[in-house]
Motif scaffolding. Sequence first.
Motif, mmCIF file in Angstrom:
data_model
loop_
_atom_site.group_PDB
_atom_site.id
_atom_site.type_symbol
_atom_site.label_atom_id
_atom_site.label_comp_id
_atom_site.label_asym_id
_atom_site.label_seq_id
_atom_site.Cartn_x
_atom_site.Cartn_y
_atom_site.Cartn_z
ATOM 1 N N TYR A 286 59.768 16.528 5.468
ATOM 2 C CA TYR A 286 58.946 15.518 5.683
ATOM 3 C C TYR A 286 57.471 15.790 5.495
ATOM 4 C CZ TYR A 286 56.470 12.127 8.827
ATOM 5 O OH TYR A 286 55.824 10.951 9.406
ATOM 6 N N LEU A 287 56.757 15.345 4.784
ATOM 7 C CA LEU A 287 55.519 15.399 4.102
ATOM 8 C C LEU A 287 54.552 14.303 4.560
ATOM 9 C CD1 LEU A 287 53.378 17.335 2.502
ATOM 10 C CD2 LEU A 287 54.015 15.793 0.734
ATOM 11 N N VAL A 288 53.122 14.591 5.153
ATOM 12 C CA VAL A 288 52.507 13.559 5.630
ATOM 13 C C VAL A 288 50.960 14.013 5.124
ATOM 14 C CG1 VAL A 288 52.119 14.407 7.999
ATOM 15 C CG2 VAL A 288 51.553 12.139 7.573
ATOM 16 N N CYS A 289 50.266 12.940 4.557
ATOM 17 C CA CYS A 289 48.850 13.104 4.378
ATOM 18 C C CYS A 289 48.019 12.139 4.732
ATOM 19 C CB CYS A 289 48.910 13.269 2.679
ATOM 20 S SG CYS A 289 49.641 14.502 1.900
ATOM 21 N N TRP A 290 46.848 12.181 4.981
ATOM 22 C CA TRP A 290 45.880 11.155 5.162
ATOM 23 C C TRP A 290 44.586 11.486 4.807
ATOM 24 C CZ3 TRP A 290 48.123 14.308 9.250
ATOM 25 C CH2 TRP A 290 47.251 14.997 9.983
ATOM 26 N N SER A 291 43.478 10.492 4.944
ATOM 27 C CA SER A 291 42.107 10.677 4.512
ATOM 28 C C SER A 291 41.234 10.583 5.752
ATOM 29 C CB SER A 291 41.610 9.550 3.407
ATOM 30 O OG SER A 291 42.395 9.571 2.400
ATOM 31 N N LEU A 292 40.491 11.352 6.004
ATOM 32 C CA LEU A 292 39.493 11.335 7.244
ATOM 33 C C LEU A 292 39.034 9.938 7.373
ATOM 34 C CD1 LEU A 292 38.028 14.830 7.200
ATOM 35 C CD2 LEU A 292 39.812 14.043 8.382
#
Length: 161
Positions: free
Chosen positions: A65-71
């Motif tokens: 599982y890989l998760v990314c987000w922008s501040l």
Amino acid sequence: MKRLIMIALLTVAVVSLASTAVAADCQYQTFKVDYGSSTTLDPPIVPYDVCLDVGKVVGTLNGSYLVCWSLADQIPSPDIYADDFPQIFAVKYYTRISTKKGDIDFVEWGWYDGDFGLETGFSKVIGGTGEFENAFGTLSWPPRYPNLGGSVVYEGYVCTP
């Protein structure tokens, strides 16, 4: 007479097209993701500010599982306890689950409680690779009380054309 023949031909064409259309295959999924074993990717995947390689996915889907987000997609609540830590963050995530059959890509919206961990969220399947190419569907991670801390249990459907 020509009009009847034309209507008959159109009817045959529509019926044959409808019979060759493939129905989507939607499978119910329930799996657990444990954020407790996550590793921050440094640098993160462009264009995101934060990416976590979370580790194992276990259940009807198994893999990583890989998760990314922008501040900019992280919206804090007011600091109601005056402890310099907002109680709740509303966050838009970009997620990929990698399995032996292929990858599944999601856009997720979730709520994170600074004191208790992940709370609840909604996932929209937006594609994938391998057997999950052009996948679609929806999943949620409903609240569990008492909260599981860094663990999230997903439930919903992943469909392939």
